[in-house]
Write a protein that holds these residues in place. Structure first.
Motif, PDB file in Angstrom:
ATOM      1  N   VAL A  37     -14.941  68.385  -7.319  1.00 10.36           N
ATOM      2  CA  VAL A  37     -14.907  69.269  -6.253  1.00 10.36           C
ATOM      3  C   VAL A  37     -14.248  70.588  -7.031  1.00 10.36           C
ATOM      4  O   VAL A  37     -14.960  71.778  -6.677  1.00 10.36           O
ATOM      5  CB  VAL A  37     -14.335  69.173  -4.848  1.00 10.36           C
ATOM      6  CG1 VAL A  37     -14.108  70.279  -4.069  1.00 10.36           C
ATOM      7  CG2 VAL A  37     -15.053  68.024  -4.075  1.00 10.36           C
ATOM      8  N   ALA A  38     -13.244  70.524  -7.503  1.00 13.50           N
ATOM      9  CA  ALA A  38     -12.549  71.553  -8.119  1.00 13.50           C
ATOM     10  C   ALA A  38     -13.272  72.167  -9.229  1.00 13.50           C
ATOM     11  O   ALA A  38     -13.465  73.162  -9.400  1.00 13.50           O
ATOM     12  CB  ALA A  38     -11.222  70.919  -8.709  1.00 13.50           C
ATOM     13  N   LEU A  39     -13.977  71.220 -10.207  1.00 15.94           N
ATOM     14  CA  LEU A  39     -14.734  71.930 -11.157  1.00 15.94           C
ATOM     15  C   LEU A  39     -16.251  72.484 -10.616  1.00 15.94           C
ATOM     16  O   LEU A  39     -16.746  73.735 -10.999  1.00 15.94           O
ATOM     17  CB  LEU A  39     -15.342  70.694 -11.990  1.00 15.94           C
ATOM     18  CG  LEU A  39     -14.464  70.073 -13.142  1.00 15.94           C
ATOM     19  CD1 LEU A  39     -14.970  68.837 -13.795  1.00 15.94           C
ATOM     20  CD2 LEU A  39     -13.718  71.021 -13.837  1.00 15.94           C
ATOM     21  N   SER A  40     -16.521  72.015  -9.511  1.00 13.30           N
ATOM     22  CA  SER A  40     -17.693  72.886  -8.880  1.00 13.30           C
ATOM     23  C   SER A  40     -17.472  74.209  -8.396  1.00 13.30           C
ATOM     24  O   SER A  40     -17.980  74.981  -8.257  1.00 13.30           O
ATOM     25  CB  SER A  40     -18.352  71.866  -7.809  1.00 13.30           C
ATOM     26  OG  SER A  40     -17.423  71.576  -6.787  1.00 13.30           O
ATOM     27  N   LEU A  41     -16.256  74.250  -7.635  1.00 13.92           N
ATOM     28  CA  LEU A  41     -15.565  75.391  -7.076  1.00 13.92           C
ATOM     29  C   LEU A  41     -15.416  76.402  -8.148  1.00 13.92           C
ATOM     30  O   LEU A  41     -15.644  77.561  -8.204  1.00 13.92           O
ATOM     31  CB  LEU A  41     -14.429  74.961  -6.193  1.00 13.92           C
ATOM     32  CG  LEU A  41     -14.501  74.414  -4.853  1.00 13.92           C
ATOM     33  CD1 LEU A  41     -13.361  74.286  -4.185  1.00 13.92           C
ATOM     34  CD2 LEU A  41     -15.585  75.131  -4.059  1.00 13.92           C
ATOM     35  N   ILE A  42     -14.759  75.980  -9.304  1.00 15.45           N
ATOM     36  CA  ILE A  42     -14.663  76.694 -10.342  1.00 15.45           C
ATOM     37  C   ILE A  42     -15.923  77.587 -10.986  1.00 15.45           C
ATOM     38  O   ILE A  42     -16.047  78.560 -11.184  1.00 15.45           O
ATOM     39  CB  ILE A  42     -13.795  76.155 -11.520  1.00 15.45           C
ATOM     40  CG1 ILE A  42     -12.455  75.771 -11.249  1.00 15.45           C
ATOM     41  CG2 ILE A  42     -13.833  76.737 -12.816  1.00 15.45           C
ATOM     42  CD1 ILE A  42     -11.531  74.769 -12.019  1.00 15.45           C
ATOM     43  N   GLU A  43     -16.581  76.497 -11.050  1.00 18.52           N
ATOM     44  CA  GLU A  43     -18.091  77.173 -11.625  1.00 18.52           C
ATOM     45  C   GLU A  43     -18.946  78.027 -10.564  1.00 18.52           C
ATOM     46  O   GLU A  43     -19.224  79.153 -11.125  1.00 18.52           O
ATOM     47  CB  GLU A  43     -19.312  75.731 -11.740  1.00 18.52           C
ATOM     48  CG  GLU A  43     -20.610  76.157 -11.931  1.00 18.52           C
ATOM     49  CD  GLU A  43     -20.666  76.956 -13.145  1.00 18.52           C
ATOM     50  OE1 GLU A  43     -21.896  77.469 -13.319  1.00 18.52           O
ATOM     51  OE2 GLU A  43     -19.820  77.132 -14.142  1.00 18.52           O
ATOM     52  N   VAL A  44     -18.850  77.939  -9.377  1.00 16.15           N
ATOM     53  CA  VAL A  44     -19.311  78.700  -8.527  1.00 16.15           C
ATOM     54  C   VAL A  44     -18.738  80.051  -8.604  1.00 16.15           C
ATOM     55  O   VAL A  44     -19.233  81.242  -8.053  1.00 16.15           O
ATOM     56  CB  VAL A  44     -19.706  78.200  -7.104  1.00 16.15           C
ATOM     57  CG1 VAL A  44     -20.853  77.162  -7.253  1.00 16.15           C
ATOM     58  CG2 VAL A  44     -18.127  77.871  -6.444  1.00 16.15           C
ATOM     59  N   THR A  45     -17.411  79.930  -8.927  1.00 19.50           N
ATOM     60  CA  THR A  45     -16.597  81.233  -8.622  1.00 19.50           C
ATOM     61  C   THR A  45     -16.492  82.068  -9.752  1.00 19.50           C
ATOM     62  O   THR A  45     -16.619  83.321  -9.786  1.00 19.50           O
ATOM     63  CB  THR A  45     -15.295  80.780  -8.296  1.00 19.50           C
ATOM     64  OG1 THR A  45     -15.207  80.067  -7.158  1.00 19.50           O
ATOM     65  CG2 THR A  45     -14.198  82.159  -8.074  1.00 19.50           C
ATOM     66  N   PHE A  46     -16.278  81.238 -11.052  1.00 14.50           N
ATOM     67  CA  PHE A  46     -16.180  82.004 -12.350  1.00 14.50           C
ATOM     68  C   PHE A  46     -17.485  81.883 -13.166  1.00 14.50           C
ATOM     69  O   PHE A  46     -17.528  82.734 -14.257  1.00 14.50           O
ATOM     70  CB  PHE A  46     -15.064  81.791 -13.076  1.00 14.50           C
ATOM     71  CG  PHE A  46     -13.784  81.633 -12.174  1.00 14.50           C
ATOM     72  CD1 PHE A  46     -13.042  83.010 -12.068  1.00 14.50           C
ATOM     73  CD2 PHE A  46     -12.986  80.712 -11.644  1.00 14.50           C
ATOM     74  CE1 PHE A  46     -11.813  83.167 -11.239  1.00 14.50           C
ATOM     75  CE2 PHE A  46     -11.988  80.804 -11.067  1.00 14.50           C
ATOM     76  CZ  PHE A  46     -11.124  81.900 -10.666  1.00 14.50           C
ATOM     77  N   LEU A  60     -22.621  65.909  -8.556  1.00 14.44           N
ATOM     78  CA  LEU A  60     -21.288  64.869  -8.615  1.00 14.44           C
ATOM     79  C   LEU A  60     -20.010  65.155  -7.388  1.00 14.44           C
ATOM     80  O   LEU A  60     -19.957  64.384  -6.764  1.00 14.44           O
ATOM     81  CB  LEU A  60     -20.613  64.956 -10.059  1.00 14.44           C
ATOM     82  CG  LEU A  60     -21.219  64.363 -11.212  1.00 14.44           C
ATOM     83  CD1 LEU A  60     -20.540  64.423 -12.332  1.00 14.44           C
ATOM     84  CD2 LEU A  60     -21.446  62.718 -10.857  1.00 14.44           C
ATOM     85  N   ALA A  61     -19.917  66.401  -7.288  1.00 14.65           N
ATOM     86  CA  ALA A  61     -19.049  66.727  -5.997  1.00 14.65           C
ATOM     87  C   ALA A  61     -19.748  66.298  -4.896  1.00 14.65           C
ATOM     88  O   ALA A  61     -18.938  65.745  -4.040  1.00 14.65           O
ATOM     89  CB  ALA A  61     -18.839  68.342  -6.012  1.00 14.65           C
ATOM     90  N   ALA A  62     -21.047  66.452  -4.598  1.00  9.98           N
ATOM     91  CA  ALA A  62     -21.494  66.134  -3.260  1.00  9.98           C
ATOM     92  C   ALA A  62     -21.508  64.563  -3.261  1.00  9.98           C
ATOM     93  O   ALA A  62     -21.180  64.001  -2.059  1.00  9.98           O
ATOM     94  CB  ALA A  62     -23.106  66.790  -3.271  1.00  9.98           C
ATOM     95  N   VAL A  63     -21.950  63.891  -4.303  1.00 10.68           N
ATOM     96  CA  VAL A  63     -21.935  62.470  -4.322  1.00 10.68           C
ATOM     97  C   VAL A  63     -20.589  61.952  -4.103  1.00 10.68           C
ATOM     98  O   VAL A  63     -20.627  61.023  -3.112  1.00 10.68           O
ATOM     99  CB  VAL A  63     -22.731  61.842  -5.571  1.00 10.68           C
ATOM    100  CG1 VAL A  63     -22.694  60.239  -5.357  1.00 10.68           C
ATOM    101  CG2 VAL A  63     -24.152  62.214  -5.565  1.00 10.68           C
ATOM    102  N   MET A  64     -19.626  62.182  -4.688  1.00  7.95           N
ATOM    103  CA  MET A  64     -18.332  61.856  -4.701  1.00  7.95           C
ATOM    104  C   MET A  64     -17.548  62.051  -3.560  1.00  7.95           C
ATOM    105  O   MET A  64     -17.039  61.200  -2.821  1.00  7.95           O
ATOM    106  CB  MET A  64     -17.419  62.244  -5.907  1.00  7.95           C
ATOM    107  CG  MET A  64     -18.102  62.084  -7.235  1.00  7.95           C
ATOM    108  SD  MET A  64     -17.615  60.125  -7.578  1.00  7.95           S
ATOM    109  CE  MET A  64     -16.029  60.152  -7.974  1.00  7.95           C
TER     110      MET A  64
END
Length: 308
Positions: A37-46, A60-64
């Motif tokens: 989730v943190a990696l996905s938020l970092i990606e959509v933000t930065f 992966l964030a959605a599945v996990m």
């Protein structure tokens, strides 16, 4: 050798349950979920990862998160059942609700019906005053949901007085058919909402950290509705089945609105990706609703031999 006799009884199909996890396994799962989730938020933000990696983190964030919510809910329910079950059994009315699955299903449909009516009125009034096609579409969606849920609750009150099982089943099948037809209309309304989203019209947004609370509730909603849809199939009651399906569709649409809210909060500058995901998710939800409507009508024809 004598040929083996085939048993006349057909084997029952059972959906395999997700295997249980030990405590430390669940802790690892929750930690991995937090990382994804943190990696996905970092990606959509930065937008600091390659496109393929960003897509992988999002999936992966959605599945996990879905799997983590499933295990969290299952364990919480087990703990609550062990703690408060004796207290529920001690009271006549709470015990009646706990033991009667049919009564519990209908009672829990009432809050959803009331909220649908409130949302229908609110979105309708605001949509007319602001001339918003998106809010008008939402109003139509909530109107259909409130009609279906109120119809189920009203019919259950009447059906409870019928003692003849065949007559009761016949009337339940009529309710099942009526709501299956309304699923077809609901699919059309949702298709309109998906078209508006693809054309960058509509969508929801939440202030500050409220998006995380909404996301947690939405995942809880979709997991619980899925469990209830699978569970109600054993009851052989068309009315209860259609009630659970209405709740399931409501949860699926919540996933779509959550997605638009997350894009509004975190996906600034990624319009092409937003349009692609909104179109894909909207199409899946519409096809799911349409498929449930068609399947419901086919089931009704099968049970009644094509009679009205």
């Amino acid at each position: 050798m004598k040929p083996e006799k085939k048993s006349g009884k057909s084997r029952k199909f059972s959906i395999p349950a997700i295997p249980p996890m030990r405590l430390w396994h669940r802790i690892v799962l929750y930690l991995l979920t937090a990382v994804c989730v943190a990696l996905s938020l970092i990606e959509v933000t930065f937008q600091c990862f390659p496109y393929a990696a960003g897509m992988l983190f999002y999936v992966l964030a959605a599945v996990m998160l879905t799997v983590s919510c499933y295990y969290f809910i299952i364990n919480i329910r087990r703990d609550i059942r062990e703690i408060i079950k004796p207290a529920i059994a001690a009271n006549r009315y709470t015990n009646m609700v706990a033991e009667d699955y049919r009564l519990r299903t209908i009672l829990f449909a009432v809050p959803g019906m009331m909220s649908n009516i409130i949302f229908a009125v609110f979105n309708g009034v605001v949509g007319v005053t602001s001339r918003s096609a998106w809010l008008g579409t939402l109003a139509a969606y909530y109107i259909l949901l409130s009609l279906m849920r109120s119809g189920v609750v009203t019919q259950e009150k009447r059906l409870s007085r019928i003692r003849d099982e065949k007559e009761r089943m016949r009337k339940e099948l009529r309710v099942y058919r009526r709501n299956s037809v309304m699923f077809l209309f609901l699919a059309v309304v949702l298709a309109g909402a998906a078209v508006l989203l693809v054309n960058s019209e509509g969508g929801k947004s939440y202030p500050g950290y409220a998006i995380y609370a909404v996301a947690a509730y939405t995942f809880y909603k979709i997991i619980m509705s899925t469990i209830q849809v699978l569970k109600v199939g054993k009851r052989k009651s068309p009315l209860l089945t259609i009630t659970r399906r209405i709740g399931y569709i409501d949860a699926c649409v919540s996933i779509l609105t959550l997605q638009t809210a997350m894009f509004a909060s975190f996906a600034s500058g990624q319009e092409d990706f937003m349009l692609l995901m909104n179109a894909a998710t909207g199409a899946v939800v519409c096809m799911m609703v349409l498929g449930l409507g068609i399947q419901g009508l086919c089931y009704y024809r099968k049970q009644t031999g094509g009679k009205a």
